[in-house]
Write an enzyme that holds these catalytic residues in place. Structure first.
Site, short mmCIF file in Angstrom:
data_model
loop_
_atom_site.label_atom_id
_atom_site.label_comp_id
_atom_site.label_asym_id
_atom_site.label_seq_id
_atom_site.Cartn_x
_atom_site.Cartn_y
_atom_site.Cartn_z
N SER A 94 40.33 -12.87 23.29
CA SER A 94 40.00 -13.93 22.34
C SER A 94 38.53 -13.91 21.96
O SER A 94 38.12 -14.62 21.04
CB SER A 94 40.33 -15.30 22.94
N HIS A 115 45.59 -11.11 18.75
CA HIS A 115 45.20 -12.30 19.49
C HIS A 115 46.24 -13.40 19.28
O HIS A 115 46.33 -14.00 18.21
CB HIS A 115 43.82 -12.79 19.05
N GLU A 127 46.33 -13.51 15.17
CA GLU A 127 45.19 -12.88 14.52
C GLU A 127 45.27 -11.37 14.72
O GLU A 127 45.33 -10.89 15.86
CB GLU A 127 43.87 -13.41 15.10
N ASN A 165 38.52 -18.99 17.14
CA ASN A 165 37.54 -19.30 18.19
C ASN A 165 36.11 -19.28 17.68
O ASN A 165 35.25 -19.96 18.25
CB ASN A 165 37.71 -18.34 19.36
#
Length: 261
Positions: A94, A115, A127, A165
């Site tokens: 991540s 991800h 992702e 993130n």
């Protein structure tokens, strides 16, 4: 998720106890999904469960397991020399650099990031991260696999935190800075973001759920890589809580206290 969408899966971990524990969790998860999807005990639910579990194999031998794999998704250190030349390698990281992980292999054209978001059976987003060397064929294959599992795929370059993130972690740390300055309380900040911004969880609830040690690991890595970036500044309060073993839900206390049961 892969097994219940028609893919043959081999799950590899370090020892028998780890894979058996994971297999039980996966079995429980598939049963909950079958109950939600088909309702109660039914032939359809039982078939869904048995078919999904039947596609899942467990192993503690990574080398033999990847011998015929089309895709390897890692969440631990991998032996990159074991798989055949056509295999795509993908990291579920991540926060780490996909390019730096890809340096360990001589097949960067078949390397990327996949991800997933926790909990994977519920969260729809995937992702798909590509480095400059990632081939178009590899990128399309990763997207196709994600869509075959019912995920919505989004593309991103190999930038810190990718999309979610990169926005979410600085947001959580800014909430901590508000607290550190004494501008507002934990409860009031969480309430504000839930009722004012429509978020399902406040930033402190989310940090406790994810794990304060996990957040610290991400920010420490970004700060080391980009020391002049204010958004990536570590938090003294997070440092203190982690040192005290107050990591959130998993330890029974973080910014809130939890019943360990």
């Amino acid at each position: 998720v892969a097994a219940q969408t028609g893919h043959k899966v081999t799950m590899v971990d370090i020892d028998d106890a780890a894979v058996e524990k994971a297999q039980k969790r996966i079995g429980d998860s598939i049963q909950r999904i079958a109950k939600k999807k088909f309702g109660g005990e039914s032939a359809e639910a039982n078939k869904f469960i048995s078919d999904a579990i039947g596609r899942l194999t467990i192993s503690t031998d990574a080398v033999s397991s990847v011998g015929s794999a089309d895709l390897v998704v890692e969440a631990i250190v991998e032996n990159l020399d074991a798989a055949p030349s056509h295999t795509i390698f993908a990291s579920n990281t991540s926060s780490l650099s996909i390019a730096k992980i890809a340096d360990a292999t001589n097949r960067k054209d078949r390397f990327g990031g996949l991800h997933f978001f926790n909990p994977v059976p519920v969260m729809k987003l995937l992702e798909v991260v590509r480095i400059p060397e990632t081939s178009q064929e590899t990128y399309e294959a990763m997207c196709g696999w994600g869509k075959a599992m019912g995920k919505v795929t989004v593309a991103c370059k190999d930038t810190p935190g990718f999309i979610v993130n990169r926005l979410l972690v600085p947001y959580m740390y800014e909430a901590v800075r508000i607290l550190e300055r004494g501008d507002a309380s934990v409860r009031d900040i969480d309430t504000s973001m839930k009722l004012g911004a429509g978020y399902p969880m406040g930033p402190f609830e989310l940090m406790d759920y994810v794990g304060l040690d996990t957040g610290k690991f991400i920010v420490d890595g970004w700060h080391k890589e980009y020391p002049d970036m204010p958004l990536f500044e570590p938090s003294p309060l997070i440092e203190k809580l982690v040192q005290e073993g107050k990591l959130g839900v998993k330890t029974g206390e973080g910014f809130y206290k939890y019943n360990k049961k």
